[in-house]
Design a protein around this motif. Structure first.
Motif, PDB file in Angstrom:
ATOM      1  N   GLU A  55       9.628  -3.332  -9.149  1.00 53.72           N
ATOM      2  CA  GLU A  55      10.835  -3.234  -8.334  1.00 53.72           C
ATOM      3  C   GLU A  55      10.493  -3.530  -6.892  1.00 53.72           C
ATOM      4  O   GLU A  55       9.624  -2.896  -6.310  1.00 53.72           O
ATOM      5  CB  GLU A  55      11.408  -1.820  -8.419  1.00 53.72           C
ATOM      6  CG  GLU A  55      11.906  -1.449  -9.791  1.00 53.72           C
ATOM      7  CD  GLU A  55      12.196   0.046  -9.890  1.00 53.72           C
ATOM      8  OE1 GLU A  55      12.320   0.524 -11.021  1.00 53.72           O
ATOM      9  OE2 GLU A  55      12.281   0.703  -8.833  1.00 53.72           O
ATOM     10  N   ALA A 102       6.385  -0.737  -6.530  1.00 56.46           N
ATOM     11  CA  ALA A 102       6.037  -1.339  -7.806  1.00 56.46           C
ATOM     12  C   ALA A 102       4.634  -0.903  -8.178  1.00 56.46           C
ATOM     13  O   ALA A 102       3.732  -0.865  -7.351  1.00 56.46           O
ATOM     14  CB  ALA A 102       6.103  -2.847  -7.676  1.00 56.46           C
ATOM     15  N   ALA A 132      -5.517  -0.752   5.955  1.00 55.86           N
ATOM     16  CA  ALA A 132      -4.752  -0.632   4.705  1.00 55.86           C
ATOM     17  C   ALA A 132      -4.555   0.840   4.350  1.00 55.86           C
ATOM     18  O   ALA A 132      -5.506   1.616   4.342  1.00 55.86           O
ATOM     19  CB  ALA A 132      -5.473  -1.368   3.582  1.00 55.86           C
ATOM     20  N   THR A 177       2.599  -2.270 -10.437  1.00 57.43           N
ATOM     21  CA  THR A 177       1.644  -3.250 -10.941  1.00 57.43           C
ATOM     22  C   THR A 177       1.203  -4.250  -9.882  1.00 57.43           C
ATOM     23  O   THR A 177       0.325  -5.049 -10.125  1.00 57.43           O
ATOM     24  CB  THR A 177       2.270  -4.041 -12.111  1.00 57.43           C
ATOM     25  OG1 THR A 177       3.453  -4.684 -11.627  1.00 57.43           O
ATOM     26  CG2 THR A 177       2.626  -3.119 -13.244  1.00 57.43           C
ATOM     27  N   SER A 178       1.797  -4.207  -8.701  1.00 61.80           N
ATOM     28  CA  SER A 178       1.410  -5.156  -7.681  1.00 61.80           C
ATOM     29  C   SER A 178       0.057  -4.756  -7.101  1.00 61.80           C
ATOM     30  O   SER A 178      -0.310  -3.590  -7.086  1.00 61.80           O
ATOM     31  CB  SER A 178       2.466  -5.162  -6.579  1.00 61.80           C
ATOM     32  OG  SER A 178       2.159  -6.145  -5.631  1.00 61.80           O
ATOM     33  N   VAL A 179      -0.661  -5.748  -6.633  1.00 61.77           N
ATOM     34  CA  VAL A 179      -2.024  -5.498  -6.165  1.00 61.77           C
ATOM     35  C   VAL A 179      -2.027  -5.301  -4.655  1.00 61.77           C
ATOM     36  O   VAL A 179      -1.789  -6.236  -3.899  1.00 61.77           O
ATOM     37  CB  VAL A 179      -2.934  -6.684  -6.542  1.00 61.77           C
ATOM     38  CG1 VAL A 179      -4.347  -6.421  -6.036  1.00 61.77           C
ATOM     39  CG2 VAL A 179      -2.923  -6.886  -8.041  1.00 61.77           C
ATOM     40  N   ALA A 180      -2.279  -4.098  -4.211  1.00 66.85           N
ATOM     41  CA  ALA A 180      -2.458  -3.841  -2.788  1.00 66.85           C
ATOM     42  C   ALA A 180      -3.958  -3.678  -2.546  1.00 66.85           C
ATOM     43  O   ALA A 180      -4.685  -3.228  -3.424  1.00 66.85           O
ATOM     44  CB  ALA A 180      -1.705  -2.587  -2.371  1.00 66.85           C
ATOM     45  N   PRO A 181      -4.432  -4.049  -1.361  1.00 64.61           N
ATOM     46  CA  PRO A 181      -5.857  -3.896  -1.092  1.00 64.61           C
ATOM     47  C   PRO A 181      -6.222  -2.417  -1.054  1.00 64.61           C
ATOM     48  O   PRO A 181      -5.366  -1.574  -0.815  1.00 64.61           O
ATOM     49  CB  PRO A 181      -6.020  -4.541   0.289  1.00 64.61           C
ATOM     50  CG  PRO A 181      -4.676  -4.487   0.915  1.00 64.61           C
ATOM     51  CD  PRO A 181      -3.682  -4.545  -0.201  1.00 64.61           C
ATOM     52  N   ARG A 232      -4.197  -9.436 -11.152  1.00 66.46           N
ATOM     53  CA  ARG A 232      -2.899  -8.794 -11.373  1.00 66.46           C
ATOM     54  C   ARG A 232      -2.740  -8.337 -12.823  1.00 66.46           C
ATOM     55  O   ARG A 232      -3.042  -9.076 -13.748  1.00 66.46           O
ATOM     56  CB  ARG A 232      -1.796  -9.783 -11.012  1.00 66.46           C
ATOM     57  CG  ARG A 232      -0.422  -9.297 -11.406  1.00 66.46           C
ATOM     58  CD  ARG A 232       0.627 -10.135 -10.782  1.00 66.46           C
ATOM     59  NE  ARG A 232       0.505 -10.078  -9.340  1.00 66.46           N
ATOM     60  CZ  ARG A 232       1.129 -10.924  -8.531  1.00 66.46           C
ATOM     61  NH1 ARG A 232       1.873 -11.884  -9.034  1.00 66.46           N
ATOM     62  NH2 ARG A 232       0.995 -10.812  -7.248  1.00 66.46           N
ATOM     63  N   ALA A 233      -2.277  -7.133 -12.977  1.00 64.91           N
ATOM     64  CA  ALA A 233      -2.026  -6.625 -14.326  1.00 64.91           C
ATOM     65  C   ALA A 233      -0.947  -7.484 -14.973  1.00 64.91           C
ATOM     66  O   ALA A 233       0.031  -7.862 -14.343  1.00 64.91           O
ATOM     67  CB  ALA A 233      -1.562  -5.170 -14.260  1.00 64.91           C
ATOM     68  N   ASP A 236       0.980  -3.200   2.688  1.00 63.41           N
ATOM     69  CA  ASP A 236      -0.339  -3.830   2.596  1.00 63.41           C
ATOM     70  C   ASP A 236      -0.419  -4.883   1.495  1.00 63.41           C
ATOM     71  O   ASP A 236      -1.421  -5.588   1.391  1.00 63.41           O
ATOM     72  CB  ASP A 236      -1.406  -2.762   2.331  1.00 63.41           C
ATOM     73  CG  ASP A 236      -1.430  -1.697   3.422  1.00 63.41           C
ATOM     74  OD1 ASP A 236      -1.454  -2.078   4.601  1.00 63.41           O
ATOM     75  OD2 ASP A 236      -1.419  -0.501   3.090  1.00 63.41           O
ATOM     76  N   SER A 237       0.596  -4.954   0.652  1.00 65.47           N
ATOM     77  CA  SER A 237       0.542  -5.882  -0.484  1.00 65.47           C
ATOM     78  C   SER A 237       0.850  -7.298  -0.041  1.00 65.47           C
ATOM     79  O   SER A 237       1.501  -7.514   0.985  1.00 65.47           O
ATOM     80  CB  SER A 237       1.583  -5.469  -1.540  1.00 65.47           C
ATOM     81  OG  SER A 237       1.350  -4.149  -1.961  1.00 65.47           O
ATOM     82  N   VAL A 272       5.545  -7.781 -11.488  1.00 63.42           N
ATOM     83  CA  VAL A 272       5.277  -7.165 -10.181  1.00 63.42           C
ATOM     84  C   VAL A 272       5.901  -5.777 -10.123  1.00 63.42           C
ATOM     85  O   VAL A 272       5.220  -4.785  -9.892  1.00 63.42           O
ATOM     86  CB  VAL A 272       5.834  -8.032  -9.028  1.00 63.42           C
ATOM     87  CG1 VAL A 272       5.619  -7.337  -7.690  1.00 63.42           C
ATOM     88  CG2 VAL A 272       5.184  -9.403  -9.036  1.00 63.42           C
TER      89      VAL A 272
END
Lengths: 341, 341
Positions: free
Chosen positions: B74, A32, A330, A34-38, A2-3, B147-148, B72
């Motif tokens: 919004e 968002a 995804a 910065t959130s990590v999605a696959p 995660r960033a 997907d997150s 994360v």
């Protein structure tokens, strides 16, 4: 993975420069950053490349000038290079920093159309605007919306120069090769056309069994029946089984670089009996072939340039509607959303 | 009929105040405001009322504050009334003019969830936030995208308070009562459920044969199979014929007025044999009825409040996909576009 972003909202906001110019109403819908999605599934990633190849106009839109017809409103957009050329006809167009305005023709659709036609004829003679080399001799309606009347009619090849909305009808020619097929059975095959090498646009590319732009005054259903007959020799009784299934749309660069395409394609399915074979009649198609659906998918996912670009989007919409793509892959929602701007 | 607008661009721009705050990239896509389009067809107008009943959040979004999880981004929006209540828990939420920020729990999904859960338990006890009266005891994932991973998990009934995205699966239970039906035949009937009078949400309203929200950790396909069994006693082999067909989405007011719904509904079709009859098992459905499609359409077009609102949108999407609405009906493109924000 995660960033790391500092907790203060100020820093957080700073991380999303793309949002800064948007009013809050638009901002709050953005995912968002910065959130990590696959990563997208390979299928979805391949399909998204097809969508993005057509729907690549956002940066252009920021450089383009609105094309305005006084008393009507904005009917398109003009790129700076094209605006500079149109500015050479100051009795027809007023071009300034804000817009390209049609000042000839007043309230008359005919007079507006004639004034624009004269400019286009000169530009075609000069050979300065490459897209006019594809002159079709077909009248293209310029409308504020699909249901609105034409505000002017211009040569079809010039439509991207003014970035006006274009409308067309594409038919997925589906076959279900399964003796036990019943209502709701998933089609197993798609008829694919190869465009004639002599077509002015996209010669030799893969296409739908039947597809056409909507010329001035033409209703979608009339276009469907006419093109079924002319392009693929589909008998009238069979053609009448064609069904509307929705639409896809995109806004992107014209292939000459001089304009933009803002297209809405009405999508149709035609379930054809397994023993029907389309036959080209009007010289626009070189050949037809019945493809297994898995080969269609494989070809669309691959980075080939075999397909006429917008045809890929209509097929992807069909694949989504018939369940050939699953929400578990995804990127599914992004893909489905991307088919309508 | 045409509105008279002065020819100068300055005056023209002034006629469209709604555009003034938008950057050009957004502006150029807007239809001309002054052009005359025909009124929507009665069917389309009726369907659009259903869409607008769900997708009525634009004005709310301009008043709402982003719900931010540091690191994360919004994840939702909070209305001013709700933000004022959350501000009473300053060890959990930092509320200022710009945002509602979750400051408790750090990087831990569990700690964030526990901190929010404690606030919600207190608010439920106080009885000050009406939507918490519908407490479900179900964990709802709060995610940046479908997907997150979940960034926190909260009580399902509280999701609108934070305006976080919700995901669900709705199944159109289709029947084709035609002995000669083949692949591509249009369904003639739809199974319609009447929700139990005891349901916490939308008691007694008309619903899909099978529909459910996606709880934390639940995959769409697992949800489809589980709900087919629990809600309608669809045997597993039949349930497995269910097919994904796309999605619809909307952003609108929560029915309590305290929150917003930002929902994505994955849409499915299940073609059921004419002799299959669904049977309610889990007490969520009062009864099932097989409706002729024309009666479904008539009921959706009418201004009744018989339908659970978002169910109408999924059915309209199905009607579009199966060709029950034609592009010749004025407003078709607006309708199709409106089903995905």
């Amino acid at each position: 993975m995660r960033a790391v972003v500092a907790c203060s909202l100020g820093v957080h906001m700073f991380m999303r420069p793309a949002n800064l110019r948007l009013p809050r109403a638009a901002m709050v819908f953005r995912s968002a950053a910065t959130s990590v999605a696959p990563p997208r599934s390979p299928h979805i990633a391949g399909f998204m490349r097809r969508v993005e190849a057509c729907n690549n106009g956002l940066e252009l839109a920021s450089r383009a000038k609105p094309f305005v017809v006084p008393g009507v409103g904005e009917l398109g957009v003009v790129l700076p290079e094209a605006a500079a050329v149109l500015a050479e006809f100051p009795t027809v167009f007023r071009v300034d920093d804000c817009a390209v305005e049609l000042i000839a023709g007043g309230d008359s659709v005919e007079a507006r159309s004639n004034a624009v036609a004269e400019v286009l004829r000169q530009l075609r003679r000069d050979g300065r605007v490459p897209m006019l080399a594809g002159w079709r001799g077909e009248g293209w309606p310029v409308k504020a919306s699909f249901d609105s009347p034409a505000e002017l009619v211009m040569e079809r090849a010039a439509a991207p120069l003014f970035g006006v909305a274009g409308f067309g009808c594409h038919i997925n020619g589906l076959v279900t090769c399964d003796g036990a097929a019943s209502a709701g059975s998933r089609p197993s095959h798609l008829w694919v056309a190869r465009r004639a090498a002599t077509k002015q646009t996209w010669p030799g590319k893969l296409d739908h069994v039947v597809a056409g732009g909507l010329a001035h005054g033409e209703r979608p259903w009339d276009n469907v029946l006419k093109e079924c007959d002319e392009e693929a020799s589909v008998p009238r009784a069979l053609a009448e089984r064609t069904r509307p299934t929705g639409m896809i749309e995109y806004f992107g660069r014209d292939e000459t670089g001089w304009g933009t395409k803002r297209d809405v394609i009405l999508c149709y399915d035609l379930h054809l009996p397994p023993d029907f074979v389309p036959v080209a009649r009007d010289g626009e198609v070189e050949s037809f072939a019945l493809w297994e659906m898995r080969d269609v998918i494989k070809s669309l996912v691959a980075e080939s340039d075999e397909w006429k670009p917008n045809v890929a989007l209509v097929i992807i919409d069909m694949l989504v509607r018939h369940g050939f793509v699953a929400p578990e892959e995804a990127g599914y929602i992004d893909l489905v959303r991307s088919l309508r701007r």
